[in-house]
Design an enzyme around this catalytic site. Structure first.
Site, PDB file in Angstrom:
ATOM      1  CD  GLN A   1       9.683 -46.723  -1.736  1.00 35.16           C
ATOM      2  OE1 GLN A   1      10.994 -46.566  -1.679  1.00 35.16           O
ATOM      3  NE2 GLN A   1       9.235 -47.010  -3.272  1.00 35.16           N
TER       4      GLN A   1
ATOM      5  NE  ARG B   1      19.654 -49.206  -0.741  1.00 36.99           N
ATOM      6  CZ  ARG B   1      19.199 -47.896  -1.645  1.00 36.99           C
ATOM      7  NH1 ARG B   1      18.068 -48.880  -2.730  1.00 36.99           N
ATOM      8  NH2 ARG B   1      18.930 -47.072  -1.138  1.00 36.99           N
TER       9      ARG B   1
ATOM     10  CG  HIS C   1      15.064 -44.227   0.648  1.00 40.78           C
ATOM     11  ND1 HIS C   1      15.948 -45.535  -0.654  1.00 40.78           N
ATOM     12  CD2 HIS C   1      14.227 -44.501  -0.795  1.00 40.78           C
ATOM     13  CE1 HIS C   1      15.315 -45.486  -1.663  1.00 40.78           C
ATOM     14  NE2 HIS C   1      14.633 -45.325  -2.010  1.00 40.78           N
TER      15      HIS C   1
ATOM     16  CD  GLU D   1      17.674 -43.735  -7.027  1.00 37.05           C
ATOM     17  OE1 GLU D   1      16.816 -42.571  -6.844  1.00 37.05           O
ATOM     18  OE2 GLU D   1      17.238 -44.699  -7.370  1.00 37.05           O
TER      19      GLU D   1
ATOM     20  CG  ASN E   1      20.029 -46.787  -6.224  1.00 37.16           C
ATOM     21  OD1 ASN E   1      20.159 -47.824  -6.054  1.00 37.16           O
ATOM     22  ND2 ASN E   1      19.038 -46.154  -5.380  1.00 37.16           N
TER      23      ASN E   1
ATOM     24  CE1 TYR F   1      14.258 -49.331 -10.769  1.00 31.07           C
ATOM     25  CE2 TYR F   1      16.066 -47.923  -9.575  1.00 31.07           C
ATOM     26  CZ  TYR F   1      14.981 -48.670  -9.940  1.00 31.07           C
ATOM     27  OH  TYR F   1      14.655 -48.874  -8.070  1.00 31.07           O
TER      28      TYR F   1
ATOM     29  CD  GLU G   1      16.255 -48.133  -5.194  1.00 32.83           C
ATOM     30  OE1 GLU G   1      15.833 -46.986  -6.489  1.00 32.83           O
ATOM     31  OE2 GLU G   1      16.618 -47.116  -4.188  1.00 32.83           O
TER      32      GLU G   1
HETATM   33  C1  PNW Z   1      13.833 -45.304  -6.870  1.00 36.29           C
HETATM   34  N1  PNW Z   1      14.310 -42.367 -12.928  1.00 36.29           N
HETATM   35  O1  PNW Z   1      13.852 -44.482  -7.590  1.00 36.29           O
HETATM   36  C2  PNW Z   1      13.755 -45.236  -5.612  1.00 36.29           C
HETATM   37  O2  PNW Z   1      15.235 -45.078  -5.209  1.00 36.29           O
HETATM   38  C3  PNW Z   1      12.820 -45.306  -5.200  1.00 36.29           C
HETATM   39  O3  PNW Z   1      12.447 -45.468  -3.833  1.00 36.29           O
HETATM   40  C4  PNW Z   1      11.526 -46.434  -5.868  1.00 36.29           C
HETATM   41  O4  PNW Z   1      10.487 -47.136  -6.100  1.00 36.29           O
HETATM   42  C5  PNW Z   1      12.314 -46.676  -7.150  1.00 36.29           C
HETATM   43  O5  PNW Z   1      13.596 -46.022  -7.050  1.00 36.29           O
HETATM   44  C6  PNW Z   1      11.528 -47.056  -8.241  1.00 36.29           C
HETATM   45  O6  PNW Z   1      11.147 -45.870  -8.730  1.00 36.29           O
HETATM   46  C7  PNW Z   1      14.113 -43.609  -9.011  1.00 36.29           C
HETATM   47  O7  PNW Z   1      13.409 -41.782 -13.007  1.00 36.29           O
HETATM   48  C8  PNW Z   1      13.065 -42.891  -9.911  1.00 36.29           C
HETATM   49  O8  PNW Z   1      15.334 -42.810 -13.725  1.00 36.29           O
HETATM   50  C9  PNW Z   1      13.204 -42.396 -10.942  1.00 36.29           C
HETATM   51  C10 PNW Z   1      14.028 -42.862 -11.732  1.00 36.29           C
HETATM   52  C11 PNW Z   1      14.993 -43.367 -10.941  1.00 36.29           C
HETATM   53  C12 PNW Z   1      14.981 -44.225  -9.866  1.00 36.29           C
END
Ligand code: PNW
Length: 525
Positions: A40, A98, A143, A188, A331, A333, A402
């Site tokens: 990335q 990281r 990754h 992940e 991770n 979100y 994350e």
């Molecule tokens: C992460 N979801 O992926 C990845 O580790 C990163 O490389 C990426 O850039 C980042 O999140 C942002 O997208 C995810 O759907 C993708 O919950 C999707 C999810 C969670 C993590």
């Protein structure tokens, strides 16, 4: 768990009550950091002997698949600008970074019979630069940028994948293990397998949502354990004294209504999305959660298959996996509202993991929505997830590796600031509630190639103009907010810096002259 307990648990909520809009303090040894990943940010996709990854292959053979038809050939150009990256980390005041190591940069064909010395040199330079600035390296070994050569030999689904990964990990310990004290193995499994083998949106773009998806997850767990055992059994742990953890993603989920079916939906969602990866490594009994084994076996039989699409690990495998993560790298979100009712019938393709889970999900419309359709802000979700992990897996050591919020370009990213403030309050309160949480890494240090979304959405604390050949990095407002949280070790909800004030540019140059100019500017304003 009884039904009542489950219902209670599912509706457990946390609301941040803080005095004077300022949170309690983070422990003095709590690690603040920021995250990126090799494909990335690095660019230099074919420089200095690097081989192709499966993403290099995807963007060359199917450029139309990426939202803006872009690729990461240059990306943030961190391969050449890594010293600036370390400066940014220094400006933020973080104590850890990281990043991830590109397997094909180290081994262009994926196997250790040819190790690329210039690839090794790059990560030596980066690690040494970090340490010279008192920043601990937290490298992720994998990754998502698998060497294309290995992908063509079956990739993650190959029987050989755990061995390939182990051989790669050994080379990393040999070359970098003297200075790395925290290794993150694979990033992940759920997302990588779901998007790479389920929906087929990501490399290797295989559509097998009910079979390949599960096999991918199994292989990733075995690969992780292989790296762990090599670290222990070949003398690396005793000589290098580091720790290893796998990176697992999980959102939180809450039931749509207080119906029994919605409570069941929550339990299944957690079992399939999290338990599938957590239980084999972190639970006392090991192996997959019984309820998901039974569900997939039942569905497989209904589908006319003679064997289940998700076989349990053998006893020997289960033993090989159990207890092989020194800590959990989490991770996180967002949170999903989940339900199970008549409308779920026919919603998911058969066979698929989603049909096995058998739920629907959505974001609560009152939660601030990011520019990714899957991520909305709901900080109590993180608090509840952390407490769930503490209670379910005997309080493991956790690093959040994350957490972040996507936006479009622009330095005034108020929604991201609000997101970080609220989630960091949840983090601080989770620590107070007894969760063994040692660190927090923001995703991401800088704007980068967001996989199939290209550069259309941004996660950076630092903004990068991707058309500028210099790839100049500029701190967003959220960088100033994060910096202040790290400095003061509390979250002040009212802190509201201006990223356009020249005073803010001390972040960029750090020179005394800028500070003087900023003071004058403030006087004249
Ligand atoms: C992460 N979801 O992926 C990845 O580790 C990163 O490389 C990426 O850039 C980042 O999140 C942002 O997208 C995810 O759907 C993708 O919950 C999707 C999810 C969670 C993590």
């Amino acid at each position: 768990m009884t039904l009542i307990a489950r219902l209670l648990f599912a509706t457990l909520t946390f609301s941040a009550v803080i005095a004077n809009n300022v949170s309690g303090s983070f422990p003095s040894d709590f690690i603040f950091g920021a995250s990126t990943a090799s494909y990335q940010v690095e660019g230099a996709w074919d420089e200095d002997g690097k081989g192709w990854s499966m993403w290099d292959h995807l963007v060359r053979t199917d450029p139309g698949h990426i939202a803006d038809h872009s690729n990461a050939d240059v990306a943030a150009n961190s391969y050449h600008l890594y010293k600036r990256d370390v400066q940014m980390l220094k400006e933020l005041g973080v104590s850890a970074y990281r990043f991830s190591i590109s397997w094909p940069r180290i081994m262009p064909y994926g196997r250790p019979d040819y190790v690329n010395p210039r690839g090794i040199q790059y990560y030596n330079n980066l690690i040494d630069e970090l340490l010279a600035n008192n920043i601990q390296p937290f490298p992720t070994m994998y990754h998502w940028d698998l060497p294309q050569n290995l992908n063509e030999q079956g990739g993650i689904l190959s029987e050989n994948f755990p061995d390939w990964f182990g051989d790669y990990a050994r080379v990393l310990y040999q070359n970098f293990g003297d200075r790395v004290k925290h290794w993150l193995t694979l990033n992940e499994p759920y997302i990588h397998c779901h998007i790479g083998f389920g929906t087929g949106m990501h490399a290797p773009r295989i559509r097998s949502p009910g079979v390949g998806y599960y096999r991918c997850g199994r292989q990733i767990l075995l690969a992780h354990a292989r790296a762990f055992h090599i670290y222990n059994d070949e003398g690396f742990r005793s000589a290098q004294n580091g720790q290893l953890g796998i990176v697992i993603s999980m959102d939180w989920s809450i039931p749509s209504t207080d119906s029994v079916d919605d409570a069941e939906a929550v339990t299944d969602y957690i079992a399939f999305k999290f338990g599938q990866y957590m239980d084999p490594l972190f639970s006392e009994q090991g192996n997959y959660p019984q309820r998901i084994l039974e569900r997939v076996a039942t569905n497989s039989a209904l589908e006319g298959l003679s064997t289940t699409r998700l076989p349990a690990f053998t006893d020997a495998e289960a033993e090989y996996l159990r207890g092989t993560s020194d800590f959990l790298a989490l991770n996180h979100y967002s949170t999903a509202v989940v339900y199970r009712n008549a409308s779920v019938a026919g919603m998911h393709e058969v066979p698929s993991m989603f049909n096995d889970v058998y739920i629907g999900s959505y974001s609560d419309p009152s939660w601030p929505m990011s520019e990714t359709n899957w991520s909305a802000e709901y900080a109590p979700g993180l608090y509840n997830l952390l407490n769930y992990i503490k209670d379910t897996y005997n309080n493991p050591t956790i690093y959040i590796t994350e957490n972040g919020f996507s936006s479009f370009t622009g330095l005034v990213d108020d929604q991201r600031c609000q997101y970080y403030k609220n989630y960091l309050v949840a983090v601080q309160q989770a620590i107070e509630s007894g969760v063994d949480l040692r660190g927090y890494f923001a995703w991401s240090l800088m704007d980068n190639f967001e996989w199939a979304r290209g550069y259309t959405i941004r996660f950076g604390l630092y903004e990068i103009d991707m058309t500028d050949p210099e790839r100049t990095r500029t701190p967003r407002k959220s960088a100033l907010v994060y910096k202040e949280i790290i400095r003061s070790r509390v979250v002040d909800m009212d802190y509201n810096p201006d990223p356009y004030l020249p005073g803010s540019s001390h972040l960029v140059t750090g020179s005394a002259l800028t500070v003087v100019v900023a003071a004058l500017y403030n006087l004249l304003r």
